[in-house]
Design a protein around this motif. Structure first.
Motif, PDB file in Angstrom:
ATOM      1  N   GLU A 177       0.819  -1.209   0.000  1.00 42.42           N
ATOM      2  CA  GLU A 177       0.000   0.000   0.000  1.00 42.42           C
ATOM      3  C   GLU A 177       0.857   1.265   0.000  1.00 42.42           C
ATOM      4  OE1 GLU A 177      -2.228   0.279   3.656  1.00 42.42           O
ATOM      5  OE2 GLU A 177      -0.623  -0.669   4.804  1.00 42.42           O
ATOM      6  N   PRO A 226      -8.745  -3.514  -6.183  1.00 43.20           N
ATOM      7  CA  PRO A 226      -7.949  -4.331  -5.265  1.00 43.20           C
ATOM      8  C   PRO A 226      -8.266  -5.810  -5.440  1.00 43.20           C
ATOM      9  CG  PRO A 226      -9.820  -3.402  -4.107  1.00 43.20           C
ATOM     10  CD  PRO A 226      -9.882  -2.853  -5.518  1.00 43.20           C
ATOM     11  N   ALA A 255      -7.382  -6.682   0.089  1.00 42.26           N
ATOM     12  CA  ALA A 255      -8.399  -6.130   0.985  1.00 42.26           C
ATOM     13  C   ALA A 255      -8.332  -6.761   2.368  1.00 42.26           C
ATOM     14  CB  ALA A 255      -9.791  -6.327   0.379  1.00 42.26           C
ATOM     15  N   VAL A 304      -8.204  -0.033   1.671  1.00 39.27           N
ATOM     16  CA  VAL A 304      -9.402  -0.152   0.849  1.00 39.27           C
ATOM     17  C   VAL A 304     -10.501   0.761   1.391  1.00 39.27           C
ATOM     18  CG1 VAL A 304     -11.201  -1.745   0.073  1.00 39.27           C
ATOM     19  CG2 VAL A 304      -8.812  -2.479   0.117  1.00 39.27           C
ATOM     20  N   ARG A 305     -10.603   0.842   2.713  1.00 37.14           N
ATOM     21  CA  ARG A 305     -11.609   1.728   3.299  1.00 37.14           C
ATOM     22  C   ARG A 305     -11.297   3.182   2.964  1.00 37.14           C
ATOM     23  NH1 ARG A 305     -11.399  -0.010   8.452  1.00 37.14           N
ATOM     24  NH2 ARG A 305     -12.444  -1.852   7.600  1.00 37.14           N
ATOM     25  N   MET A 331      -9.861   4.274   0.246  1.00 35.87           N
ATOM     26  CA  MET A 331     -10.279   4.492  -1.144  1.00 35.87           C
ATOM     27  C   MET A 331     -11.766   4.835  -1.188  1.00 35.87           C
ATOM     28  SD  MET A 331      -8.489   1.119  -2.817  1.00 35.87           S
ATOM     29  CE  MET A 331      -6.736   0.749  -2.626  1.00 35.87           C
ATOM     30  N   LEU A 364     -14.762   1.005  -6.193  1.00 35.70           N
ATOM     31  CA  LEU A 364     -13.951  -0.191  -5.981  1.00 35.70           C
ATOM     32  C   LEU A 364     -14.373  -1.281  -6.952  1.00 35.70           C
ATOM     33  CD1 LEU A 364     -14.037  -0.374  -2.063  1.00 35.70           C
ATOM     34  CD2 LEU A 364     -12.250   0.614  -3.506  1.00 35.70           C
ATOM     35  N   ASN A 384     -13.187  -5.161  -8.858  1.00 35.05           N
ATOM     36  CA  ASN A 384     -12.814  -6.496  -8.385  1.00 35.05           C
ATOM     37  C   ASN A 384     -11.676  -7.018  -9.258  1.00 35.05           C
ATOM     38  OD1 ASN A 384     -12.766  -9.397  -8.056  1.00 35.05           O
ATOM     39  ND2 ASN A 384     -14.839  -9.321  -7.233  1.00 35.05           N
ATOM     40  N   ILE A 434     -13.767  -7.313  -0.416  1.00 30.74           N
ATOM     41  CA  ILE A 434     -13.796  -5.884  -0.737  1.00 30.74           C
ATOM     42  C   ILE A 434     -14.950  -5.199  -0.022  1.00 30.74           C
ATOM     43  CG2 ILE A 434     -14.150  -4.244  -2.634  1.00 30.74           C
ATOM     44  CD1 ILE A 434     -12.657  -6.354  -4.409  1.00 30.74           C
ATOM     45  N   ALA A 493     -13.965  -4.792   3.713  1.00 34.17           N
ATOM     46  CA  ALA A 493     -12.967  -3.755   3.946  1.00 34.17           C
ATOM     47  C   ALA A 493     -13.488  -2.366   3.595  1.00 34.17           C
ATOM     48  CB  ALA A 493     -11.708  -4.058   3.129  1.00 34.17           C
ATOM     49  N   GLY A 494     -14.136  -2.248   2.439  1.00 35.46           N
ATOM     50  CA  GLY A 494     -14.559  -0.938   1.975  1.00 35.46           C
ATOM     51  C   GLY A 494     -15.829  -0.428   2.609  1.00 35.46           C
ATOM     52  N   PRO A 544     -19.444  -2.229  -4.047  1.00 39.68           N
ATOM     53  CA  PRO A 544     -18.428  -2.182  -5.099  1.00 39.68           C
ATOM     54  C   PRO A 544     -19.038  -1.938  -6.476  1.00 39.68           C
ATOM     55  CG  PRO A 544     -18.162  -4.129  -3.704  1.00 39.68           C
ATOM     56  CD  PRO A 544     -19.505  -3.544  -3.408  1.00 39.68           C
TER      57      PRO A 544
END
Length: 278
Positions: A69, A90, A95, A102-103, A105, A112, A114, A141, A144-145, A149
């Motif tokens: 990262e 990501p 992730a 990722v969060r 972003m 986000l 895949n 994803i 984390a995000g 997505p």
């Protein structure tokens, strides 16, 4: 009550003339224009997409995230400062290892995509393993995000066999590859420079071009794409181009419903119920 004077009543011939003129105008008028917004995501099914289907002078900036990262803070800072939309792809493994990245972003307002879970060669794996790669990455994803997505999948190594493209389409994803890769991820140890990364991006400019960059590097050195990004943005704008926002590409109306059918009972309502308008 006095009747109207004869002179105040329009002659019948005048009324007929006005109606005929109105009918002529309506017949010649162009049909209502369709919305100029992006097409439904299903329009991109059936092949690997390497350029967005548009004639507008716009380019989509995308960043893969599979290793470290190191360049995240610089890339997010530059995009935010310059007011440029972008999408990040990501892997699910990334992730899981770097959920904070990722969060970040997502919290900065970027979409986000895949990029599979473990970054395998999809031409070397079967359909069942490929499906699990896509869905396992999607779950990671989302965790984390903490956002919905984008319905875009990008194959590792840009290897997109037709049968695997059909598979990811069936899961509700369009396969978005790239028009050009800056190759900044190679790093200085493999002969890459910031100048070359900038040149590769700007040489690829065409309506709907998709530029692929990375937030890390193979050699653990400086993240060349992060260093090149301000010059790429300036060069794109200097050539009269703008930036496409993939968050809105699937259409203006929200929510957007994916057309793909999942192969199992859906534990995540967002798998089939997608909101892309931010």
């Amino acid at each position: 009550m006095r009747p109207l004077a004869a002179s105040s009543v329009p002659p019948r011939t005048l009324i007929v003339t006005l109606l005929l003129a109105l009918a002529t105008v309506l017949a010649l008028a162009p049909p209502p224009s369709r919305a100029t917004g992006p097409s439904p995501i299903s329009d991109l099914y059936g092949s690997d997409v390497r350029r967005l289907p548009t004639t507008r002078p716009v380019v989509a900036l995308t960043f893969n995230a599979a290793w470290d990262e190191a360049g995240i803070a610089d890339v997010l800072g530059t995009l935010t400062r310059l007011g440029v939309p972008a999408a990040f792809f990501p892997t699910g493994d990334f992730a899981d290892r770097h959920p904070g990245a990722v969060r970040a972003m997502a919290e900065h307002g970027f979409g986000l995509g895949n990029h599979s879970y473990s970054h395998p060669h999809f031409d070397r794996i079967g359909a069942r393993e490929a499906r699990e790669e896509v869905l396992r990455a999607d779950r990671a994803i989302r965790r984390a995000g903490r956002v919905e997505p984008l319905p875009f999948f990008r194959f590792p190594y840009s290897e997109a066999p037709a049968d695997k493209v059909a598979l990811v389409n069936s899961l509700g994803f369009a396969d978005l590859e790239f028009t050009a890769d800056t190759k900044g991820y190679l790093g200085a140890s493999q002969g890459m420079t910031v100048d070359r990364a900038v040149r590769r991006a700007l040489d690829a400019l065409t309506p709907g071009a998709v530029i692929q960059m990375h937030v890390g590097s193979d050699d653990g050195g400086p993240v060349l794409d992060a260093l090149a990004l301000p010059r790429i943005v300036a060069g794109v704008r200097a050539r009269g181009y703008g930036f496409a926002d993939l968050r809105a590409y699937a259409g203006r109306s929200c929510p957007f419903i994916r057309s793909g059918q999942l192969p199992h009972t859906n534990p995540y309502s967002a798998y089939s119920h997608v909101t892309l308008c931010a």
